[in-house]
Design a protein around this motif. Sequence first.
Motif, mmCIF file in Angstrom:
data_model
loop_
_atom_site.group_PDB
_atom_site.id
_atom_site.type_symbol
_atom_site.label_atom_id
_atom_site.label_comp_id
_atom_site.label_asym_id
_atom_site.label_seq_id
_atom_site.Cartn_x
_atom_site.Cartn_y
_atom_site.Cartn_z
ATOM 1 N N GLY A 23 -3.173 52.564 -100.990
ATOM 2 C CA GLY A 23 -3.122 52.724 -99.543
ATOM 3 C C GLY A 23 -4.061 51.767 -98.842
ATOM 4 N N ARG A 24 -4.712 52.242 -97.801
ATOM 5 C CA ARG A 24 -5.615 51.389 -97.023
ATOM 6 C C ARG A 24 -6.940 51.168 -97.731
ATOM 7 N NH1 ARG A 24 -4.998 51.722 -90.867
ATOM 8 N NH2 ARG A 24 -2.753 51.700 -90.729
ATOM 9 N N GLY A 25 -7.579 50.081 -97.389
ATOM 10 C CA GLY A 25 -8.876 49.768 -97.979
ATOM 11 C C GLY A 25 -8.739 49.158 -99.360
ATOM 12 N N ALA A 26 -9.840 49.134 -100.085
ATOM 13 C CA ALA A 26 -9.848 48.557 -101.423
ATOM 14 C C ALA A 26 -8.922 49.344 -102.337
ATOM 15 C CB ALA A 26 -11.266 48.551 -101.975
ATOM 16 N N GLN A 27 -8.183 48.619 -103.142
ATOM 17 C CA GLN A 27 -7.242 49.250 -104.061
ATOM 18 C C GLN A 27 -7.636 48.910 -105.489
ATOM 19 O OE1 GLN A 27 -3.276 48.230 -102.895
ATOM 20 N NE2 GLN A 27 -3.593 48.931 -100.825
ATOM 21 N N GLY A 28 -7.549 49.905 -106.352
ATOM 22 C CA GLY A 28 -7.912 49.703 -107.738
ATOM 23 C C GLY A 28 -8.119 51.024 -108.440
ATOM 24 N N LEU A 29 -9.075 51.040 -109.367
ATOM 25 C CA LEU A 29 -9.363 52.218 -110.177
ATOM 26 C C LEU A 29 -10.785 52.688 -109.924
ATOM 27 C CD1 LEU A 29 -7.876 50.911 -113.552
ATOM 28 C CD2 LEU A 29 -6.706 52.253 -111.796
ATOM 29 N N LYS A 30 -10.949 54.001 -109.788
ATOM 30 C CA LYS A 30 -12.265 54.582 -109.538
ATOM 31 C C LYS A 30 -12.640 55.571 -110.640
ATOM 32 C CE LYS A 30 -12.300 54.366 -104.491
ATOM 33 N NZ LYS A 30 -12.493 55.156 -103.263
ATOM 34 N N LEU A 31 -13.921 55.631 -110.915
ATOM 35 C CA LEU A 31 -14.526 56.602 -111.812
ATOM 36 C C LEU A 31 -15.654 57.252 -111.030
ATOM 37 C CD1 LEU A 31 -14.959 57.832 -114.672
ATOM 38 C CD2 LEU A 31 -16.565 55.953 -115.073
ATOM 39 N N ASN A 32 -15.611 58.568 -110.900
ATOM 40 C CA ASN A 32 -16.623 59.302 -110.130
ATOM 41 C C ASN A 32 -16.769 58.737 -108.711
ATOM 42 O OD1 ASN A 32 -17.212 60.952 -112.371
ATOM 43 N ND2 ASN A 32 -18.617 59.409 -113.162
ATOM 44 N N GLY A 33 -15.644 58.365 -108.109
ATOM 45 C CA GLY A 33 -15.646 57.873 -106.740
ATOM 46 C C GLY A 33 -16.079 56.426 -106.561
ATOM 47 N N LYS A 34 -16.374 55.727 -107.662
ATOM 48 C CA LYS A 34 -16.832 54.339 -107.576
ATOM 49 C C LYS A 34 -15.822 53.413 -108.250
ATOM 50 C CE LYS A 34 -21.624 55.464 -107.182
ATOM 51 N NZ LYS A 34 -22.970 55.046 -107.363
ATOM 52 N N MET A 35 -15.517 52.325 -107.567
ATOM 53 C CA MET A 35 -14.540 51.364 -108.056
ATOM 54 C C MET A 35 -15.064 50.643 -109.292
ATOM 55 S SD MET A 35 -11.461 50.359 -106.777
ATOM 56 C CE MET A 35 -11.538 50.564 -105.013
ATOM 57 N N PHE A 36 -14.282 50.652 -110.358
ATOM 58 C CA PHE A 36 -14.655 49.873 -111.542
ATOM 59 C C PHE A 36 -13.661 48.751 -111.816
ATOM 60 C CE2 PHE A 36 -12.032 53.227 -113.422
ATOM 61 C CZ PHE A 36 -11.289 52.556 -114.380
ATOM 62 N N ALA A 37 -12.487 48.812 -111.224
ATOM 63 C CA ALA A 37 -11.501 47.740 -111.320
ATOM 64 C C ALA A 37 -10.821 47.647 -109.958
ATOM 65 C CB ALA A 37 -10.485 48.030 -112.414
ATOM 66 N N MET A 38 -10.775 46.430 -109.426
ATOM 67 C CA MET A 38 -10.231 46.262 -108.086
ATOM 68 C C MET A 38 -9.130 45.213 -108.103
ATOM 69 S SD MET A 38 -12.227 45.394 -104.531
ATOM 70 C CE MET A 38 -12.632 43.715 -104.950
ATOM 71 N N PHE A 39 -8.030 45.551 -107.437
ATOM 72 C CA PHE A 39 -6.936 44.623 -107.265
ATOM 73 C C PHE A 39 -7.347 43.671 -106.145
ATOM 74 C CE2 PHE A 39 -4.506 48.724 -108.273
ATOM 75 C CZ PHE A 39 -4.751 48.591 -109.623
#
Length: 99
Positions: A23-39
Amino acid sequence: MSTDYQPIKDHFRNHPKVEIAEGRGAQGLKLNGKMFAMFYKGDLTVKLKPETVTRLIDEGAGLPHDPGTGKPMKDRLLIPSDKRDTWIEYCELSLRECS
């Protein structure tokens, strides 16, 4: 969102600790609410230990990630789209290093 990221989303869709940010904003994968992989602009950026980033850049696995400040981030590796066959592998590595 490009379907180039769909294999990553499918791989992590049922992972109990991973949230897929869409959706909106940074897109990717999060662990415990923190992005660890970003598209990122058709490529993938993963968070890793600084020494891992340095080693992987030296090995030619990826590039330094500069978010537009002119200063590369020490704990981020940019993996270009032409290496997308390694994306899931590096997302898994990032998940392990961020856990």
